[in-house]
Scaffold this active site. Structure first.
Site, mmCIF file in Angstrom:
data_model
loop_
_atom_site.group_PDB
_atom_site.id
_atom_site.type_symbol
_atom_site.label_atom_id
_atom_site.label_comp_id
_atom_site.label_asym_id
_atom_site.label_seq_id
_atom_site.Cartn_x
_atom_site.Cartn_y
_atom_site.Cartn_z
ATOM 1 N N LYS A 1 37.622 -30.453 66.770
ATOM 2 C CA LYS A 1 37.718 -29.884 68.123
ATOM 3 C C LYS A 1 39.027 -29.101 68.301
ATOM 4 O O LYS A 1 39.023 -27.975 68.768
ATOM 5 C CB LYS A 1 37.631 -31.000 69.180
ATOM 6 N N ARG B 1 34.926 -37.990 78.047
ATOM 7 C CA ARG B 1 34.658 -38.860 76.903
ATOM 8 C C ARG B 1 33.813 -40.064 77.281
ATOM 9 O O ARG B 1 33.497 -40.880 76.434
ATOM 10 C CB ARG B 1 36.000 -39.364 76.391
ATOM 11 N N ARG C 1 44.693 -35.835 57.750
ATOM 12 C CA ARG C 1 45.320 -34.900 58.701
ATOM 13 C C ARG C 1 46.829 -35.091 58.725
ATOM 14 O O ARG C 1 47.345 -36.201 58.693
ATOM 15 C CB ARG C 1 44.766 -35.142 60.108
ATOM 16 N N ARG D 1 49.569 -38.887 62.402
ATOM 17 C CA ARG D 1 49.446 -39.535 63.711
ATOM 18 C C ARG D 1 49.288 -41.035 63.524
ATOM 19 O O ARG D 1 48.604 -41.468 62.595
ATOM 20 C CB ARG D 1 48.204 -38.991 64.443
ATOM 21 N N ARG E 1 37.875 -45.966 66.622
ATOM 22 C CA ARG E 1 37.658 -44.727 67.392
ATOM 23 C C ARG E 1 36.212 -44.264 67.256
ATOM 24 O O ARG E 1 35.600 -43.805 68.227
ATOM 25 C CB ARG E 1 38.630 -43.647 66.911
HETATM 26 P P1 AP5 Z 1 40.982 -31.755 64.226
HETATM 27 O O1 AP5 Z 1 40.663 -30.361 64.635
HETATM 28 O O2 AP5 Z 1 42.383 -32.228 64.417
HETATM 29 O O3 AP5 Z 1 39.895 -32.755 64.862
HETATM 30 P P2 AP5 Z 1 39.658 -33.250 66.342
HETATM 31 O O4 AP5 Z 1 38.178 -33.245 66.590
HETATM 32 O O5 AP5 Z 1 40.511 -32.501 67.311
HETATM 33 O O6 AP5 Z 1 40.124 -34.750 66.149
HETATM 34 P P3 AP5 Z 1 41.016 -35.735 67.010
HETATM 35 O O7 AP5 Z 1 41.260 -36.920 66.128
HETATM 36 O O8 AP5 Z 1 42.233 -35.071 67.585
HETATM 37 O O9 AP5 Z 1 40.051 -36.092 68.143
HETATM 38 P P4 AP5 Z 1 40.060 -37.351 68.937
HETATM 39 O O10 AP5 Z 1 39.033 -36.968 69.920
HETATM 40 O O11 AP5 Z 1 39.837 -38.643 68.274
HETATM 41 O O12 AP5 Z 1 41.595 -37.504 69.388
HETATM 42 P P5 AP5 Z 1 42.324 -37.129 70.735
HETATM 43 O O13 AP5 Z 1 43.632 -36.567 70.388
HETATM 44 O O14 AP5 Z 1 41.429 -36.387 71.665
HETATM 45 O O15 AP5 Z 1 40.573 -31.910 62.682
HETATM 46 C C1 AP5 Z 1 40.767 -33.137 61.994
HETATM 47 C C2 AP5 Z 1 41.293 -32.841 60.555
HETATM 48 O O16 AP5 Z 1 40.279 -32.154 59.815
HETATM 49 C C3 AP5 Z 1 42.518 -31.923 60.524
HETATM 50 O O17 AP5 Z 1 43.335 -32.331 59.461
HETATM 51 C C4 AP5 Z 1 41.948 -30.518 60.249
HETATM 52 O O18 AP5 Z 1 42.867 -29.725 59.551
HETATM 53 C C5 AP5 Z 1 40.727 -30.848 59.402
HETATM 54 N N1 AP5 Z 1 39.591 -29.962 59.655
HETATM 55 C C6 AP5 Z 1 39.191 -29.476 60.877
HETATM 56 N N2 AP5 Z 1 38.088 -28.715 60.732
HETATM 57 C C7 AP5 Z 1 37.776 -28.751 59.395
HETATM 58 C C8 AP5 Z 1 36.710 -28.172 58.616
HETATM 59 N N3 AP5 Z 1 35.743 -27.416 59.179
HETATM 60 N N4 AP5 Z 1 36.690 -28.419 57.284
HETATM 61 C C9 AP5 Z 1 37.644 -29.194 56.715
HETATM 62 N N5 AP5 Z 1 38.675 -29.760 57.383
HETATM 63 C C10 AP5 Z 1 38.733 -29.547 58.721
HETATM 64 O O19 AP5 Z 1 42.509 -38.588 71.402
HETATM 65 C C11 AP5 Z 1 43.416 -39.535 70.890
HETATM 66 C C12 AP5 Z 1 43.392 -40.796 71.757
HETATM 67 O O20 AP5 Z 1 43.785 -40.490 73.106
HETATM 68 C C13 AP5 Z 1 42.013 -41.474 71.911
HETATM 69 O O21 AP5 Z 1 41.701 -42.331 70.840
HETATM 70 C C14 AP5 Z 1 42.199 -42.215 73.251
HETATM 71 O O22 AP5 Z 1 42.936 -43.387 73.085
HETATM 72 C C15 AP5 Z 1 43.029 -41.228 74.073
HETATM 73 N N6 AP5 Z 1 42.177 -40.293 74.846
HETATM 74 C C16 AP5 Z 1 42.122 -38.944 74.692
HETATM 75 N N7 AP5 Z 1 41.231 -38.408 75.556
HETATM 76 C C17 AP5 Z 1 40.717 -39.447 76.264
HETATM 77 C C18 AP5 Z 1 39.731 -39.532 77.274
HETATM 78 N N8 AP5 Z 1 39.092 -38.446 77.745
HETATM 79 N N9 AP5 Z 1 39.421 -40.761 77.759
HETATM 80 C C19 AP5 Z 1 40.045 -41.872 77.311
HETATM 81 N N10 AP5 Z 1 40.990 -41.858 76.348
HETATM 82 C C20 AP5 Z 1 41.323 -40.649 75.813
#
Ligand code: AP5
Length: 215
Positions: free
Chosen positions: A13, A87, A126, A159, A170
């Site tokens: 994402k 979410r 990552r 991270r 997760r």
């Molecule tokens: P990346 O683009 O970083 O993936 P992402 O989908 O953004 O993954 P996240 O882990 O950031 O999502 P998340 O939803 O778990 O975490 P968030 O920060 O929102 O890509 C991942 C890796 O793959 C990278 O190394 C990239 O280089 C590589 N990659 C990408 N595309 C690729 C491809 N096509 N091919 C190969 N490699 C690729 O949330 C963190 C925490 O915050 C949650 O666990 C929760 O505790 C809290 N939180 C956040 N939002 C909420 C909410 N709405 N409600 C409640 N708690 C929340």
């Protein structure tokens, strides 16, 4: 344009949002990034979120809804792309309600689809830049110099919630609480499913194909 980008942790994402905001001039509103920035600053919100984030749990809905509605209110007229929010179905309803109060609605919902084993490899590999937030991967998206950010040469870090153990929690939370958001949106909206199990640029081009038709 008001866009929601859905997908499991590690689906890509954040990576895809970077492409979208560049092409369409939108604001990137990542709930995870906003929470991490609050943690780094030591705000009350950041302190409240810390234990949930580190264990892979979800921060309570009421905290997140208020935080994101506030951010949406500050976004430019060109629009925004929501990453990591909503979410839960409760969050999606809160968002719809706040938008409806202003006569607005979400224009496009993109759902990045990827297998769980791919997600685990992506997340555990990552690396991020603590200074500018740039995202890399030890195998897939490498920096020019190993372990250093291309933009500012900072030492890349992992991270704290990117360990295999936390990823499993997760993913469980995603399947139980976030996957139902897709069904919620399918009732009355068009949800565009995008296969995210390909090179980042190929995924990007598919998303542009959808968004070009809407813009
Ligand atoms: P990346 O683009 O970083 O993936 P992402 O989908 O953004 O993954 P996240 O882990 O950031 O999502 P998340 O939803 O778990 O975490 P968030 O920060 O929102 O890509 C991942 C890796 O793959 C990278 O190394 C990239 O280089 C590589 N990659 C990408 N595309 C690729 C491809 N096509 N091919 C190969 N490699 C690729 O949330 C963190 C925490 O915050 C949650 O666990 C929760 O505790 C809290 N939180 C956040 N939002 C909420 C909410 N709405 N409600 C409640 N708690 C929340």
């Amino acid at each position: 344009m008001r866009i929601v980008l859905l997908g499991a942790p590690g689906a890509g994402k954040g990576t895809q949002c970077k492409y979208i905001i560049e092409r369409y001039g939108l604001q990137h509103l990542s709930s995870g990034d906003i929470l991490r920035a609050n943690r780094a600053k030591g705000t009350e919100l950041g302190k409240k979120a810390q234990s949930y984030m580190d264990s892979g749990g979800l921060v309570p809905d009421e905290v997140i809804i208020d935080m994101m509605i506030d951010e949406i209110g500050k976004a430019p007229a060109s629009g925004y792309v929501l990453d990591g929010f909503p979410r839960t179905v409760n969050q999606a309803q809160g968002l719809d309600k706040a938008l409806a109060a202003k006569g607005r609605k979400i224009d496009a919902i993109l759902n990045l689809m990827v297998d769980e084993d791919v997600v685990v490899r992506r997340i555990t590999g990552r690396r991020i830049c603590p200074k500018c937030g740039a995202v890399y991967h030890v195998e897939n998206i490498k920096p020019a110099v190993e372990g250093k950010c291309d933009k500012d040469s900072s030492e890349l870090i992992q991270r704290p919630d990117d360990t295999e153990e936390v990823v499993i929690t997760r993913l469980k939370n995603y399947n139980e609480q976030t996957a139902p958001v897709i069904d919620y949106y399918k009732d009355g909206n068009t949800v565009y499913d995008v296969n995210a199990d390909e090179q980042a640029e190929e995924v990007r081009d598919k998303m542009f194909g959808v968004l070009d038709l809407l813009s």
